[in-house]
Design a protein around this motif. Structure first.
Motif, PDB file in Angstrom:
ATOM      1  N   THR A 170       0.825  -1.222   0.000  1.00  0.00           N
ATOM      2  CA  THR A 170       0.000   0.000   0.000  1.00  0.00           C
ATOM      3  C   THR A 170       0.859   1.272   0.000  1.00  0.00           C
ATOM      4  N   PRO A 171       0.262   2.388  -0.445  1.00  0.00           N
ATOM      5  CA  PRO A 171       0.979   3.660  -0.496  1.00  0.00           C
ATOM      6  C   PRO A 171       0.793   4.448   0.806  1.00  0.00           C
ATOM      7  N   TRP A 172       1.424   5.637   0.852  1.00  0.00           N
ATOM      8  CA  TRP A 172       1.423   6.369   2.116  1.00  0.00           C
ATOM      9  C   TRP A 172       0.281   7.366   2.246  1.00  0.00           C
ATOM     10  N   LYS A 196       2.255  -5.127   3.472  1.00  0.00           N
ATOM     11  CA  LYS A 196       3.512  -4.355   3.490  1.00  0.00           C
ATOM     12  C   LYS A 196       3.126  -2.891   3.324  1.00  0.00           C
ATOM     13  N   GLU A 199       6.615   2.943   3.655  1.00  0.00           N
ATOM     14  CA  GLU A 199       7.626   3.306   4.666  1.00  0.00           C
ATOM     15  C   GLU A 199       7.442   4.723   5.211  1.00  0.00           C
ATOM     16  N   GLY A 249       0.081   2.134  -5.838  1.00  0.00           N
ATOM     17  CA  GLY A 249       1.276   2.973  -5.790  1.00  0.00           C
ATOM     18  C   GLY A 249       1.504   3.665  -7.113  1.00  0.00           C
ATOM     19  N   GLU A 250       2.728   4.068  -7.320  1.00  0.00           N
ATOM     20  CA  GLU A 250       3.064   4.809  -8.531  1.00  0.00           C
ATOM     21  C   GLU A 250       3.072   3.886  -9.748  1.00  0.00           C
ATOM     22  N   THR A 253       6.277   1.972 -10.141  1.00  0.00           N
ATOM     23  CA  THR A 253       6.354   0.818  -9.225  1.00  0.00           C
ATOM     24  C   THR A 253       5.518  -0.328  -9.775  1.00  0.00           C
ATOM     25  N   LEU A 272      -2.849   2.468  -9.761  1.00  0.00           N
ATOM     26  CA  LEU A 272      -1.661   3.309  -9.924  1.00  0.00           C
ATOM     27  C   LEU A 272      -2.021   4.802 -10.007  1.00  0.00           C
ATOM     28  N   CYS A 305      -5.142   9.910  -5.479  1.00  0.00           N
ATOM     29  CA  CYS A 305      -4.990   9.330  -6.824  1.00  0.00           C
ATOM     30  C   CYS A 305      -6.060   9.829  -7.765  1.00  0.00           C
ATOM     31  N   GLU A 401       1.994  13.207 -12.911  1.00  0.00           N
ATOM     32  CA  GLU A 401       1.299  13.225 -11.623  1.00  0.00           C
ATOM     33  C   GLU A 401       2.174  13.942 -10.591  1.00  0.00           C
TER      34      GLU A 401
HETATM   35  P1  NAD Z   1       5.089   3.972  -4.385  1.00  0.00           P
HETATM   36  O1  NAD Z   1       4.885   3.308  -5.686  1.00  0.00           O
HETATM   37  O2  NAD Z   1       6.366   4.673  -4.147  1.00  0.00           O
HETATM   38  O3  NAD Z   1       4.948   2.927  -3.181  1.00  0.00           O
HETATM   39  C1  NAD Z   1       3.795   2.145  -3.012  1.00  0.00           C
HETATM   40  C2  NAD Z   1       4.160   0.904  -2.226  1.00  0.00           C
HETATM   41  O4  NAD Z   1       4.982   0.082  -3.059  1.00  0.00           O
HETATM   42  C3  NAD Z   1       4.978   1.179  -0.970  1.00  0.00           C
HETATM   43  O5  NAD Z   1       4.561   0.312   0.054  1.00  0.00           O
HETATM   44  C4  NAD Z   1       6.395   0.866  -1.411  1.00  0.00           C
HETATM   45  O6  NAD Z   1       7.234   0.495  -0.352  1.00  0.00           O
HETATM   46  C5  NAD Z   1       6.153  -0.293  -2.343  1.00  0.00           C
HETATM   47  N1  NAD Z   1       7.211  -0.535  -3.321  1.00  0.00           N
HETATM   48  C6  NAD Z   1       8.057   0.358  -3.882  1.00  0.00           C
HETATM   49  N2  NAD Z   1       8.913  -0.274  -4.726  1.00  0.00           N
HETATM   50  C7  NAD Z   1       8.593  -1.578  -4.696  1.00  0.00           C
HETATM   51  C8  NAD Z   1       9.118  -2.740  -5.347  1.00  0.00           C
HETATM   52  N3  NAD Z   1      10.141  -2.673  -6.183  1.00  0.00           N
HETATM   53  N4  NAD Z   1       8.546  -3.925  -5.098  1.00  0.00           N
HETATM   54  C9  NAD Z   1       7.493  -4.008  -4.254  1.00  0.00           C
HETATM   55  N5  NAD Z   1       6.972  -2.956  -3.589  1.00  0.00           N
HETATM   56  C10 NAD Z   1       7.513  -1.748  -3.816  1.00  0.00           C
HETATM   57  O7  NAD Z   1       3.824   4.922  -4.201  1.00  0.00           O
HETATM   58  P2  NAD Z   1       3.612   5.997  -3.047  1.00  0.00           P
HETATM   59  O8  NAD Z   1       4.531   7.123  -3.330  1.00  0.00           O
HETATM   60  O9  NAD Z   1       3.625   5.309  -1.730  1.00  0.00           O
HETATM   61  O10 NAD Z   1       2.085   6.445  -3.304  1.00  0.00           O
HETATM   62  C11 NAD Z   1       1.707   7.417  -4.209  1.00  0.00           C
HETATM   63  C12 NAD Z   1       1.211   6.794  -5.508  1.00  0.00           C
HETATM   64  O11 NAD Z   1       0.138   5.898  -5.259  1.00  0.00           O
HETATM   65  C13 NAD Z   1       0.666   7.827  -6.481  1.00  0.00           C
HETATM   66  O12 NAD Z   1       1.134   7.551  -7.762  1.00  0.00           O
HETATM   67  C14 NAD Z   1      -0.841   7.608  -6.404  1.00  0.00           C
HETATM   68  O13 NAD Z   1      -1.572   7.997  -7.552  1.00  0.00           O
HETATM   69  C15 NAD Z   1      -0.909   6.139  -6.183  1.00  0.00           C
HETATM   70  N6  NAD Z   1      -2.209   5.777  -5.631  1.00  0.00           N
HETATM   71  C16 NAD Z   1      -3.105   5.134  -6.449  1.00  0.00           C
HETATM   72  C17 NAD Z   1      -4.379   4.803  -5.970  1.00  0.00           C
HETATM   73  C18 NAD Z   1      -5.386   4.105  -6.849  1.00  0.00           C
HETATM   74  O14 NAD Z   1      -6.352   3.556  -6.321  1.00  0.00           O
HETATM   75  N7  NAD Z   1      -5.208   4.092  -8.164  1.00  0.00           N
HETATM   76  C19 NAD Z   1      -4.716   5.129  -4.649  1.00  0.00           C
HETATM   77  C20 NAD Z   1      -3.771   5.796  -3.851  1.00  0.00           C
HETATM   78  C21 NAD Z   1      -2.517   6.105  -4.349  1.00  0.00           C
END
Ligand code: NAD
Length: 508
Positions: A170-172, A196, A199, A249-250, A253, A272, A305, A401
């Motif tokens: 999950t994201p932050w 997970k 961070e 997440g992004e 990612t 994403l 998001c 974004e």
């Molecule tokens: P991020 O991609 O940096 O991290 C998301 C999660 O992935 C974290 O827990 C991180 O530790 C983990 N991660 C990072 N690299 C990884 C890898 N190589 N293998 C496995 N796990 C890994 O995203 P963020 O900065 O925490 O959150 C912001 C992003 O999330 C924005 O792009 C936002 O649009 C997106 N988001 C999307 C939605 C949706 O429903 N579409 C909802 C909320 C946030």
């Protein structure tokens, strides 16, 4: 900027107690119903975004911790996955009521750790509890299938079975709400879970694990491994005992995770990034369009998001409407997340604050006009004032974004131009349409390249309806029954009702 003041109905002493508890705790992993320090003995700090001072320390997970959690989840699955649906329902309802019981503490932790305003977080607590009560009701019917009678010769039928241990990453930005709306359907359908968390905001997952402990869930059914993406997320994605991964997440990612999961052909759901448009026609109810567009970009500190980070506005009303947007943006209350009046809190982390401020500079260099905001507020923490640019759709501030309180307003000439600009981004998560022409609204909604379109509304979430994006915004739909297509396997069982003919190979 408003400074910290007591949250409505929550005493300052209570907040101090939580701060003190966080300060003296090193947050552990929760594996097999045990709190554990982690194999390598390393920790990391989580910061209070309003000051960037250390809020708590957290054990930093690695492959060994993921391995323990995966083995625990795998062992637990052998019982939980074949247990009674009514027991799963009972546990989920218990968790929902415990979330309500601990709602104030969860809310304060989320405000302190993620920097989200209490106004927003309170609604998230209700939604977090609802995630469990909603999916509890499905536990006894989610595995239903269909029958396929084939004349009077066969009775084929389908039914659903759980997949196994699910890796939930999950994201932050809204950790509690975003994790629980995956955990709840996964558990309801008999899967076990390894969470997970991100961070930069790991703390509500810690409190959530305490709630699961209080609910007395069997060992190994729910596990949390804290840590960084590359160190704890990556081994979860490739662990052979974890057949299913959901990542929010992004987009970059998502792409890394998809490649990493490919060798084992894992089931993946990716939620994403986005660069969602609000398309505002001159014939719309402009007062409502204004309220919604301001809310949909600046709420959640712009770290949302589904934010409408592009406002596409019909030329004839462009100057007037952007003037009204600027006036409202200037009045959005920036302040302590704990202040009940705060509308925009601090951004999650100094790195992210600098990234958002970097985009303000990029926008200016590209020739966009900054009408308001976009400045650091105060000398400590990560506060940034809500920004409004006028610009063009090809600019980086309109294509990438930013994930902060930055709106780019772009004029359009007519419906065709609006549609072309709305679709001219790599993302396709949400879109918002403002018009009083019903025919045009439906015509455009159909043509907009987005997983979700709200007509004359901001994003009002309804749990049974599907959620998710297209293009670079995601690969799946979750929500309501759509979640079960992901968290269960559909099995076909075929039964002949007589002695049908079987080809006789090898008889010469
Ligand atoms: P991020 O991609 O940096 O991290 C998301 C999660 O992935 C974290 O827990 C991180 O530790 C983990 N991660 C990072 N690299 C990884 C890898 N190589 N293998 C496995 N796990 C890994 O995203 P963020 O900065 O925490 O959150 C912001 C992003 O999330 C924005 O792009 C936002 O649009 C997106 N988001 C999307 C939605 C949706 O429903 N579409 C909802 C909320 C946030």
């Amino acid at each position: 900027m408003t400074t910290a003041s007591p949250a409505a109905g929550i005493s300052p002493e209570f907040i101090d107690q939580i701060r003190a508890k966080l300060a003296r705790t090193t947050v552990g992993h929760y594996i097999d119903n045990q709190w554990t320090e982690g194999a390598r003995g390393e920790t990391f700090e989580t910061l209070d975004p309003s000051t960037n001072r250390v809020l708590s320390r957290v054990w930093r997970g690695h492959a060994e911790d993921i391995d323990r959690a995966a083995k625990a989840a795998h062992a637990a699955f052998q019982k939980w996955g074949y247990g009674k649906a009514k027991d799963r329902k009972k546990y989920l309802l218990k968790i929902a009521s415990l979330i309500e019981k601990h709602g104030d503490e969860l809310a304060i932790i989320e405000c302190l750790d993620a920097g989200q305003a209490l106004k927003i977080v309170r609604a998230q607590i209700a939604r977090t509890a609802e995630n469990f009560s909603f999916y509890a009701e499905y536990a006894e019917k989610a595995m239903d299938g269909r029958t396929y009678p084939v004349d009077h010769e066969w009775l084929n039928y389908s039914l659903r079975v759980p997949v196994g241990p699910c890796g939930i990453i999950t994201p932050w930005n809204a950790p509690m709400m975003l994790s629980t709306w995956r955990i709840a359907p996964a558990l309801a359908t008999g899967n076990t879970v390894i969470l997970k968390p991100a961070e930069w905001s790991p703390l509500t997952a810690w409190k959530l694990a305490q709630i699961f402990e209080e609910a007395d869930l069997p060992p190994g059914v729910f596990n949390v491994v804290q840590g960084f993406g590359e160190e704890a997320g990556a081994p979860l994605v490739t662990h052979p005992l974890v057949p299913l991964i959901t990542l929010t997440g992004e987009t970059t990612t998502g792409s890394i995770v998809m490649k990493a999961a490919a060798d084992q052909l894992k089931r993946l759901s990716l939620e994403l990034g986005g660069k969602s448009p609000a398309v505002i026609f001159a014939d719309a109810d402009l007062d409502r369009a204004l309220d919604a567009t301001v809310f949909q970009i600046y709420s959640f500190n712009g770290e949302r998001c589904t934010a409408n980070s592009r406002a596409l506005i019909e030329e004839s009303i462009f100057d007037e409407f952007t003037g009204r947007l600027a006036a409202r943006a200037a009045k959005v209350k920036v302040g302590s997340p704990l202040d009940p009046d705060t509308e925009v809190g601090p951004l999650i982390h100094p790195e992210h604050r600098d990234r958002v401020l970097g985009y303000i500079e990029i926008g200016k260099q590209e020739g966009a006009k900054l009408l308001v905001g976009g400045k650091r507020v105060g000398s400590e923490g990560n506060y940034v004032s809500p920004a409004l640019f006028t610009g063009e759709n090809h600019m980086r501030i309109a294509q990438e974004e930013i994930f902060g309180p930055v709106l780019t307003a772009i004029p359009f000439k007519n419906e065709a131009d609006a549609l072309a600009k709305a679709n001219d981004v790599k993302y396709g998560l949400a879109s918002y349409l403002w018009t009083s022409d019903v025919t045009r609204a439906h015509r455009m909604a159909l043509a907009l390249e987005a997983g979700m379109t709200w007509i004359n509304s901001h994003n009002v979430r309804h749990l049974p309806t599907p959620f998710g994006g297209i293009k670079f915004s995601g690969t799946h739909r979750e929500g309501g029954e759509h979640s079960f297509e992901f968290y269960t396997e559909l099995k076909l069982i075929a039964v002949p009702l007589g002695s049908h003919a079987i080809p006789k190979f090898g008889k010469g």
